[in-house]
Design an enzyme around this catalytic site. Structure first.
Site, mmCIF file in Angstrom:
data_model
loop_
_atom_site.group_PDB
_atom_site.id
_atom_site.type_symbol
_atom_site.label_atom_id
_atom_site.label_comp_id
_atom_site.label_asym_id
_atom_site.label_seq_id
_atom_site.Cartn_x
_atom_site.Cartn_y
_atom_site.Cartn_z
ATOM 1 N N TYR A 138 -9.062 -16.272 -5.316
ATOM 2 C CA TYR A 138 -9.383 -16.805 -3.989
ATOM 3 C C TYR A 138 -10.535 -17.803 -4.110
ATOM 4 C CZ TYR A 138 -6.566 -12.939 -2.171
ATOM 5 O OH TYR A 138 -5.548 -12.068 -1.897
ATOM 6 N N TRP B 87 0.835 -1.204 0.000
ATOM 7 C CA TRP B 87 0.000 0.000 0.000
ATOM 8 C C TRP B 87 0.872 1.258 0.000
ATOM 9 C CZ3 TRP B 87 -2.932 -3.225 -1.492
ATOM 10 C CH2 TRP B 87 -3.895 -3.949 -0.816
ATOM 11 N N TRP C 69 -0.674 -13.671 -1.738
ATOM 12 C CA TRP C 69 -1.220 -12.884 -0.626
ATOM 13 C C TRP C 69 -1.255 -13.790 0.594
ATOM 14 C CZ3 TRP C 69 -2.801 -7.800 0.003
ATOM 15 C CH2 TRP C 69 -3.389 -7.520 1.235
ATOM 16 N N GLU D 49 -2.744 -11.065 -6.657
ATOM 17 C CA GLU D 49 -3.077 -11.696 -5.375
ATOM 18 C C GLU D 49 -3.599 -13.095 -5.643
ATOM 19 O OE1 GLU D 49 -5.741 -9.778 -2.672
ATOM 20 O OE2 GLU D 49 -4.949 -7.759 -3.035
ATOM 21 N N ASN E 128 -7.210 -0.858 -5.255
ATOM 22 C CA ASN E 128 -7.269 -2.269 -4.899
ATOM 23 C C ASN E 128 -8.706 -2.784 -4.966
ATOM 24 O OD1 ASN E 128 -6.478 -4.851 -3.693
ATOM 25 N ND2 ASN E 128 -7.499 -4.097 -1.848
ATOM 26 N N GLU E 129 -8.944 -3.748 -5.851
ATOM 27 C CA GLU E 129 -10.219 -4.464 -5.988
ATOM 28 C C GLU E 129 -11.420 -3.534 -6.178
ATOM 29 O OE1 GLU E 129 -10.491 -7.205 -2.698
ATOM 30 O OE2 GLU E 129 -9.069 -8.586 -3.633
#
Length: 550
Positions: A292, A95, A374, A332, A211-212
């Site tokens: 994920y 970050w 991640w 990730e 992010n996302e």
């Protein structure tokens, strides 16, 4: 008398330098003293570094800036970057934001904490010292570390008429202005240690817009697409040296209905993002994807998760090759340790599938540009962990997988030869001396172990003919110390390579000879006190089954 006077003069000057440094601090490190690095570029669907294809084996440690604010905690950042380099990893994602709250970089719109900014400066310097490149994410879609909700709260507190949804981050003019101002401050920041502006810093691999990102209030995807296009152009107007990506999870939206079946569920269609549409913009240099499977599809068995991540990775790599014509980086991926019946080897199975997908694509010159775990922690950082976090060196089988991936990707990247410059760079980073000589092909080779004992060296003869092996046979047939050839135990009268490596570690100079087709022999000597880099040793082990016990 003269020698003594000169000595005292030198000591006096040195003392003054130390005094100034300790009292004034923040002395700029001349760029000439830093590890030399080039900017990573893109050529079609591949990353390019110094004219060669670059593949990413990386990881996420979102906490690097936060843990570099206090001097007492910086050892965690130092440890993580050093250990990453030892594993052969080349990119870390972290970050470059902390909006509001504790240790905030941006306290309020346009107001920054210089103390925290200096922590980010430190992260860059330490990364460059270890030859690790950084992906800096610029804001969070989630609430952690402020995120888009913090921007909305700031606007509301300033009396701006906004809707209750946090998605106003994407369309409210005032909030978009807050974000642009933030980006400009980051990109034009002059590092307090080196004096180099971030936009001129080659240790930065890429910028990530967010992010996302999700914009659920507009499932058509139009709102998010307009925001990405605007902000990508803005970044490129300030910095045309660095790569840029969006930060997507990789879901297929309403614009690409033929891809719905690849999504983990129909819910993914309504998130307002679209992998292909968002990534096709001219100013976006590469596509980012997350993976994920156990979080997205929770109520199935491990085998189903493994099948899904294989399908997910294949689909996105194919999109990169045939539709986007851009690199695809899985920024990730991971497996939750909280999943029912979890065992560490389950994570290894998922890692291996992802790593194999990247390697298979890379071998064919495809768009699979790399993958990033991640997330990694150093010891004693449980409060920064989540269900995916691990300290990689505490899991030997996982660690081995990571190192082997570094080895085989670097092997592909470097091609048939280790160039002198790369050797020098690698060895200098590890404080290893380097020599380059032009010798005849008839240079003597140590024939027996007694000679090796007397001379305290080990010479490895290179069979250059092996460099021409068919690509299909090269999966485990080359390693970092023999990218151009096949390291053999021939002409040495030694035990297997395992003993050779072990002996080199415990006290003998390790001398590597690499014969190029031109007849030039590159010589690299490892001092007695230097251990072989972990990823080189692991590569050698993966090539020589007899040395796996080292």
């Amino acid at each position: 008398m003269y020698e003594g006077t000169r000595l005292y003069t030198v000591l006096g000057v040195a003392s003054c330098i130390v005094f100034v440094y300790l009292n004034l601090g923040h002395v700029h490190i001349s760029p000439l003293w830093q590890t030399q690095m080039s900017f990573v570029e893109r050529n079609g669907s591949q990353f390019v570094l110094d004219g060669k294809t670059m593949y990413v084996n990386g990881w996420n440690s979102y906490w690097l800036m936060d843990q570099s604010v206090e001097d007492s905690a910086r050892h965690k950042t130092i440890t993580m970057l050093k250990r990453g380099a030892q594993m052969g990893l080349n990119v870390v994602r972290t970050w470059a934001f902390n909006d509001g709250g504790y240790n905030a970089l941006q306290i309020s719109p346009g107001i920054f904490d210089e103390r925290v900014f200096r922590a980010l400066d430190f992260v860059i310097v330490e990364s460059r010292r270890n030859r690790i490149r950084l992906i800096f994410s610029l804001v969070n879609n989630l609430n952690a570390y402020g995120g888009k909700s913090q921007y909305v709260q700031w606007a509301y507190a300033a009396g701006i008429d906004i809707r209750s949804s946090n998605d106003s981050f994407f369309y409210n003019p005032t909030i978009r202005g807050y974000y642009r101002d933030y980006v400009k401050t980051i990109l034009t920041r002059k590092n307090s240690i080196t004096g180099v502006e971030y936009r001129n810093e080659p240790a930065i691999f890429a910028w990530e817009l967010i992010n996302e990102p999700r914009c659920i209030s507009d499932p058509s995807g139009h709102t998010l697409q307009v925001w990405i296009e605007e902000m990508a152009k803005f970044v490129k107007s300030l910095d045309n040296k660095h790569l840029l990506t969006v930060g997507l999870e990789g879901f297929y939206g309403q614009i690409t209905p033929d891809k719905f079946e690849v999504n983990p569920g129909y819910w993914a269609v309504s998130l307002g993002s679209d992998f292909i549409h968002n990534s096709q913009l001219e100013d976006i240099d590469f596509a980012s994807v997350h993976a994920y499977p156990d979080s997205w599809i929770p109520d199935v068995e491990l085998e189903d998760h493994l099948k899904y991540i294989s399908k997910w990775a294949t689909s996105h790599i194919d999109d990169g090759e045939h539709t986007l014509k851009k690199p695809v980086l899985f920024t990730e991926f991971g497996l939750s340790s909280h999943h029912k019946g979890f065992e560490p080897n389950h994570r290894d199975l998922l890692f291996k599938i992802m790593y194999d997908k990247i390697y298979e694509s890379a071998r064919k010159g495809g768009a699979g540009a790399g993958a990033m775990v991640w997330q990694f922690l150093a010891e004693g950082m449980e409060e920064y962990g989540d269900r995916f976090a691990l300290v990689p060196w505490q899991f030997p089988s996982t660690y081995k997988l990571i190192v082997e991936q570094s080895c085989r990707l670097l092997t592909l990247s470097e091609g048939a030869f280790i160039r002198e410059r790369e050797l020098k760079s690698m060895f200098n980073t590890l404080n290893i001396s380097f020599e380059s000589e032009e010798l005849s092909r008839s240079a003597p080779v140590v024939k027996n172990f007694d000679q090796i004992k007397r001379k305290k060296i080990v010479q490895i003869k290179i069979d250059t003919a092996m460099a021409k092996r068919d690509e299909k046979e090269s999966t485990t047939e080359s390693c970092i110390t023999s990218k151009f050839a096949d390291i053999r135990d021939i002409d040495l009268g030694l035990d297997p390579l395992s003993e050779l490596i072990e002996r080199s570690r415990v006290g003998k100079t390790f001398l590597m000879r690499a014969v190029k087709s031109s007849g030039i022999i590159r010589v690299a000597t490892f001092p007695y006190t230097t251990q072989l880099p972990e990823f080189i040793m692991e590569c050698a082990r993966s090539y020589h089954p007899s040395s796996r016990s080292v």
